[in-house]
Each structure stands twice: as C-alpha cells, then as structure tokens.
Design a protein around this motif. Structure first.
Motif, PDB file in Angstrom:
ATOM      1  N   ASP A 352       0.813  -1.218   0.000  1.00 37.93           N
ATOM      2  CA  ASP A 352       0.000   0.000   0.000  1.00 37.93           C
ATOM      3  C   ASP A 352       0.847   1.269   0.000  1.00 37.93           C
ATOM      4  OD1 ASP A 352       1.049  -0.049   2.547  1.00 37.93           O
ATOM      5  OD2 ASP A 352      -0.881   0.113   3.585  1.00 37.93           O
ATOM      6  N   GLY A 354       2.898   2.210   2.319  1.00 37.75           N
ATOM      7  CA  GLY A 354       3.336   2.542   3.661  1.00 37.75           C
ATOM      8  C   GLY A 354       4.557   1.737   4.069  1.00 37.75           C
ATOM      9  N   TYR A 399       3.199   6.172  10.120  1.00 41.92           N
ATOM     10  CA  TYR A 399       3.216   7.210   9.088  1.00 41.92           C
ATOM     11  C   TYR A 399       3.497   8.591   9.694  1.00 41.92           C
ATOM     12  CZ  TYR A 399       0.490   3.243   7.464  1.00 41.92           C
ATOM     13  OH  TYR A 399       0.055   1.977   7.205  1.00 41.92           O
ATOM     14  N   THR A 426       3.491   8.825  -0.341  1.00 44.13           N
ATOM     15  CA  THR A 426       3.050   7.472   0.001  1.00 44.13           C
ATOM     16  C   THR A 426       2.655   7.366   1.467  1.00 44.13           C
ATOM     17  OG1 THR A 426       5.351   6.791   0.389  1.00 44.13           O
ATOM     18  CG2 THR A 426       4.425   6.384  -1.804  1.00 44.13           C
ATOM     19  N   ALA A 430      -1.047   6.530   2.829  1.00 41.58           N
ATOM     20  CA  ALA A 430      -1.254   5.388   3.717  1.00 41.58           C
ATOM     21  C   ALA A 430      -1.952   5.816   5.003  1.00 41.58           C
ATOM     22  CB  ALA A 430       0.081   4.724   4.032  1.00 41.58           C
ATOM     23  N   SER A 434      -5.729   4.525   6.371  1.00 38.18           N
ATOM     24  CA  SER A 434      -5.726   3.628   7.529  1.00 38.18           C
ATOM     25  C   SER A 434      -6.220   4.244   8.836  1.00 38.18           C
ATOM     26  CB  SER A 434      -4.306   3.093   7.745  1.00 38.18           C
ATOM     27  OG  SER A 434      -3.429   4.146   8.113  1.00 38.18           O
TER      28      SER A 434
END
Length: 648
Positions: A352, A354, A399, A426, A430, A434
């Motif tokens: 994904d 992350g 993140y 990215t 992510a 999430s």
C-alpha cells in the motif's frame, strides 16, 4: 541537588588510579544469581556491533560482525553461551569502572592483595583503508570506520598483579564451541573456528594455552608493565602487533569519540553529562554502513523478571525515527540525521506504499521470530527470541513518525530532496487510508486490534506534517487537502477519544489511561494551556505511576496478549517530564527529571523499564528510546530555563 545549582567539586582521593576513574560508579550487588544486574553492564560500540561487559570484566554479549548477527559471547542469556575475560586472577569485584570522558572506551581499576591494575576496553575505530568487506556500506563511508577488533589492555599501576585471559567463544548463540588452533610459532595467536567456517583470531603478548573450546593465558605483571589481548573478525584477521600498537589503537578510538562529540551542541548546564552520555549511546547504537539505528543491542532481556515479555530489539523501528531526528538536530548532529533519513528513503514499502513498523539494520523486511529453547534466558526468563514477530503488525502510528521526521529534517536543512517527496506522498496516502481502522497500537499489543488514541493522534501528525511539507514545496492544492484531512482526524479524536472527565483515553472503547497520550503534548496536538491536555498529564502523573515513575498502561486493563506485570517504562517517565514542561509545571518536571537521573545505571545508561519495588532496570539494554526521550526532556528543561532568563 536542584538542576539549576552548580555541582560541587569533589577532590580525588589518594588511590593510585587515573583521574577519570570515579568512585561514584561503585555498586553493591548482593544477589545470589549468577547473572549480573542488567544495569551493571558496560556498553562498547564501533557503530557496527556492540559488546556488554559485566563488572567482573567478562564480555557477556557480542554479536559478530553486526548488531543483529548471532552471538559469539552470549553469557548474557545463558551462562554457558560464551564469554571473554581479561582481568586479575581470582578477583571478581573491581574498585571503579568508568569511561574515558567523552568516549565509549571503558576503564576498570582493580585492587588486588598485591597491587593495582588498570584495564582499557574498546571496540576500536581507525582510519578507513579501502572498502569494508566485513559489513559493506550502502552510505558514503566516513574517514574513520570500525577496525572489527575488540582490544583490551592492562597496566600494573602498583605492586604485582597476576593477570588471567580466558576466551571461550560459543558461536551461533552458544550452539557451537570454538576449535582453537595456534597460528604462530611463539604461541601468541590462535584462531577459533566453528564447523561452518566462522573464524576469529585471538592475539596477545602472553603465551596462549588451549583447553577444549577455551584459550587461556596467565602472567604476573609488575609495576609499570603492560600487556594486551585482542579479538579480530576483520577480513584479514589483522590484530595489534604488540602492547604499544594496542594502546595506540585505543587512543585513536578515544580521539574518534571525542572528535565526534566535539561536533555536538551540548549546553553548559547541570544536565550536560547525561546529555553527553545519551548522545554517545545513540551514536553507539547507529549502524554506520546503512545509517540505521538499533533500538537496543540485545535480545530477550526480560521486561518481567522470569517472564515471557522478552523481545529482540536489534532492529530499526520507524516510530523511533522522529525522536532520533529530534535528538540529532537538537545536538547539531546533522550528518547522522541525514544518514538516517537516507536509510528511510531506501526502505522497501508495503504493497500500500506505507512502511513497516520496523526493518532490519540492512533494510530487510522479513524479521520472522523464532525461539531458542536451548538457552536458559537471563535469570530463567524464557523464551529467548531471535527476530521480532511484530514486524508485520498493523500499527497506524508509523506514518506520523516518518512524516514528522521528514518535516524536522526539511526545516533543518532548508531543503527537501527530490527522492524524499515520493515518500511524503506514500506515507500521507497510507495514513489517509488507515486512520479509521483499528490497529495494535504503539505498544505492539498482541491482543485484538483497537482504535488507539495515540495511533489516531499520529495519523493527525502524519497529515499535519504532510500539509506543512506541501507548503514548503509550494503545492497549495495538496496542502489544503492534507490539512483538511488532519482537521477531520483531530475532530474524531476529540469526539471519541476524550472521557467524560476530559482526559484522553487509551482507545475509544475504554476510559483506561495510556502513557502514549503524552505525545499529544510533545507533538503539539493540543496547546499547553488546553484543559484536556492538562487533565491528561495530571491523570497520568497521579494515576498511572508507581512512586512517581510512569507505567505504559495498567496491564489488568489492557489486552496486550501477554501475562505478568511489567515495570515502569522509562521513556514514558521522560515523556512526562516533557509534558509537564509543556503545560507549565516546571517544578514537577525538574523534580521528576532529578529522580530519573538518580536511577541511571552506574555508568549512566537506561534500560527500557525500571522495577520500582526492587529498584532495578529491566528489558533490553541500553535502550535507545529511553536515551532519546532523556535528550528531549532535557532540552525542554534547558529551553524553559533560558526563556525564563530572557523574561527577567
């Protein structure tokens, strides 16, 4: 002693040991356990691997050639898993242990019935000569690098002292004894080899004898006489040629550490010494070939005495990244900060986009966990784990840690490298995908996923920092988009993550406290004068502590998938110092800081936890997170004092 008072000068006594040997480092250990207390270990590093040395002079932990390699000396986890001693014969308790000031070079002073002995121990550093074939670099190599040598020198200061050398490697975490072979005609060098071809070379100016898997030597030194021994795992197994060469290598290592520390910005303040020791520790936990930083150099030192909370910490956690960058930039160590960010930029993301919560120090993703039932574990704590099964957990805070690091680094360097912008995108994407999902939380709970407030908080950090980075890059569209997303997360936390009494919850389905919510202060989620923040800090300080030291959470109220009680978490106690300073409670902040300084190990280190009832350190040691939080807390106190001076 108040932090703003000058430390009194203590005159040295007449005992014939060097002026930097300190009597304050003596400890009293009345335990009958064959394992020394965790806090009594000394730490050596060459920025490739580390050694832990027990008070009796035994190297009880050394993994070769890198931090996460199998141990060659592993008595830390099993008393039959290998050790290396070079000390007075028949004497186990030293007079004093300290570091040559400004270095990771250990000195130990011994008083025997017939004399005094001084020992120097170092994982040596020296000028770089060509590429490193033992631990190849992916970062540009510096002028100095590891020599892949453990060098030990002894000098008789007075009288006459019988010195004993016992080197007993046990490769592959104690499973393979060395097969020794003398390799020179004088009997001063021997190679220890295993069945799979691993080799180390022992060199000394004493005469070596072989007894099974051990190499032994004994010799009486008189006043003024010196001797040395060295263990090499260099590509060519090069060793010092004599005692003068060994002493010169140690002196070069002293200069390496002092030159490095001279680059750091350390305030002239009573907190100077713990900041310096923490800085040297963090540098010592840095893996020079890639720029990565290990959380600790050890595995499976127990968080619960005799229990199962035993983890392998010889890897790089992404959540450490922001605290690492904060500390390095605060200390003006921009080179190390850039090396770490380049390591992060090289990491392979998940599908994904992350990043994983942790990686190997070489960037590898698979850290599959196994156990070693053949090892007893430290004081019987089992299982001994190699690898860390949490590497593939969902932890949504990662993140925010990465993006906060990128913002810190960008503001410091006034430049956002082109290769880092895709990482911003990215990680922001992510975080957006999430943040509404439950996860295992910052503490890597092995119970059911929950909507942890600290994970939501770090989701806010991710999008808030991404918006600020977009502004720096002059991208108003992305700046507005990410800023609005951050506002949405903030609103969700304040709607569902605050209890009726105005305190941040551990997760959305409980009113339990969690020390990770102190990050709301440190990351600026709420201002210092916000009542909800003050209430949270006050509740943690009064309800989530043992004798003033902070617990992560109450284990009876948290499904972390483990049994047994754990000690107070030192990083959380340092976070509380920072949070108290942020909400304006400076007296409480300095009081707690002083208490934390008093429980440092005799050599100035911190493990992960502190068991209040028995006043002992628990968990892997030394712990980078604890020392990073110390630097953050110290910075808050120093800044508050300087600002108070300006307002006079």
């Amino acid at each position: 002693m108040r932090l703003n008072r000058r430390v009194p000068t203590i005159e040295p006594d007449a005992v014939p040991h060097p002026p930097y040997a300190s009597e304050r480092n003596k400890t009293v250990n009345l335990s009958t356990s064959p394992f020394p207390p965790i806090a009594d270990y000394a730490f050596l590093s060459n920025c490739h691997t580390a050694a832990l040395i027990a008070p009796d002079g035994s190297v009880d932990w050394l993994c070769l050639p890198a931090f996460d390699s199998p141990s060659v000396f592993g008595s830390l986890l099993d008393r039959e898993a290998g050790s290396f001693r070079f000390c007075p014969y028949g004497i186990n308790v030293p007079t004093a242990r300290t570091y040559v000031p400004g270095t990771n070079v250990l000195t130990t002073t011994w008083h025997t019935p017939n004399g005094w002995l001084l020992v120097h121990d170092a994982l040596t550093m020296g000028p770089r000569h060509g590429p490193d074939l033992v631990t190849p670099h992916t970062r540009p190599p510096a002028d100095d690098d590891a020599e892949h040598l453990l060098v030990r020198t002894v000098e008789c200061l007075d009288g006459a002292v019988e010195v004993e050398l016992i080197c007993e490697p046990a490769f592959e975490y104690g499973s393979e004894s060395a097969r020794w072979t003398l390799v020179d005609g004088d009997g001063h060098q021997a190679d220890g080899t295993t069945g799979n071809g691993q080799t180390v070379r022992l060199s000394t100016d004493l005469s070596i004898g072989i007894e099974g898997g051990s190499a032994h030597a004994r010799h009486i030194l008189k006043k003024g006489e010196r001797a040395f021994c060295a263990l090499s795992w260099a590509d060519d197994l090069a060793c010092p040629t004599d005692a003068d060469d060994a002493a010169a290598r140690i002196e070069t290592t002293v200069q390496f550490w002092r030159n490095w520390l001279a680059r750091a910005r350390i305030p002239d303040h009573p907190l100077r010494h713990p900041i310096e020791r923490s800085a040297l520790t963090i540098k010592g936990l840095t893996y020079m070939p890639t720029g990565a930083t290990v959380a600790a150099p050890t595995t499976s030192l127990p968080e619960t005495p005799g229990g199962e909370r035993n983890w392998d910490y010889r890897y790089t956690w992404m959540r450490d990244s922001t605290f690492t960058l904060q500390a390095l930039h605060y200390l003006n160590l921009d080179w190390e900060a850039d090396e770490f960010m380049q390591f992060v930029a090289d990491l392979e993301p998940n599908h994904d986009g992350g990043l994983q919560i942790m990686y190997g120090i070489d960037g590898r993703r698979d850290l599959a966990e196994t156990t070693r039932p053949d090892l007893t574990g430290y004081q019987g704590a089992s299982p001994v784990r190699i690898g860390n099964g949490a590497y593939d957990q969902r932890q949504n805070d990662v993140y925010g840690a990465v993006l906060d690091s990128l913002l810190l680094h960008t503001r410091r360097s006034l430049h956002l490298p082109k290769r880092l912008w895709p990482l911003v995108q990215t990680q922001a994407d992510a975080a957006l995908a999430s943040w509404r999902e439950p996860d295992q939380g910052i503490w890597e709970a092995r119970g059911e996923p929950r909507h942890y407030v600290s994970s939501k908080l770090m989701g806010w950090v991710a999008l808030d920092r991404a918006a600020k980075l977009a502004e720096i890059r002059d991208d108003p569209k992305l700046q507005q988009f990410w800023s609005q997303a951050a506002d949405e997360i903030r609103a969700d936390i304040l709607a569902h993550g605050v209890s009726d009494r105005g305190v941040l919850r551990q997760h959305y389905d409980t009113d339990a406290l969690d020390a990770s919510n102190l990050l709301a202060a440190i990351f600026g989620f709420l201002p210092g004068d916000d009542e909800r923040l003050k209430n949270t800090v006050d509740a943690i300080a009064s309800e989530l502590t043992e004798n003033g030291f902070v617990l992560r959470y109450v284990t009876d109220e948290t499904d972390d998938g483990m049994s047994g009680k754990e000690g107070t978490f030192l990083i959380c106690s340092f976070w509380l110092v920072s949070a108290l300073a942020i909400v304006g409670e400076m007296r409480q902040a300095t009081d707690l800081m002083e208490r934390l300084l008093r429980i440092a190990s005799p050599l100035g280190f911190y493990a992960e936890e502190f068991e209040v009832a028995r006043a002992r350190h628990l968990g892997n040691f030394p712990q980078a997170f604890s020392h990073l939080a110390l630097i953050e807390a110290a910075g808050r106190i120093v800044l508050a004092e300087r600002m108070a001076e300006l307002s006079l």
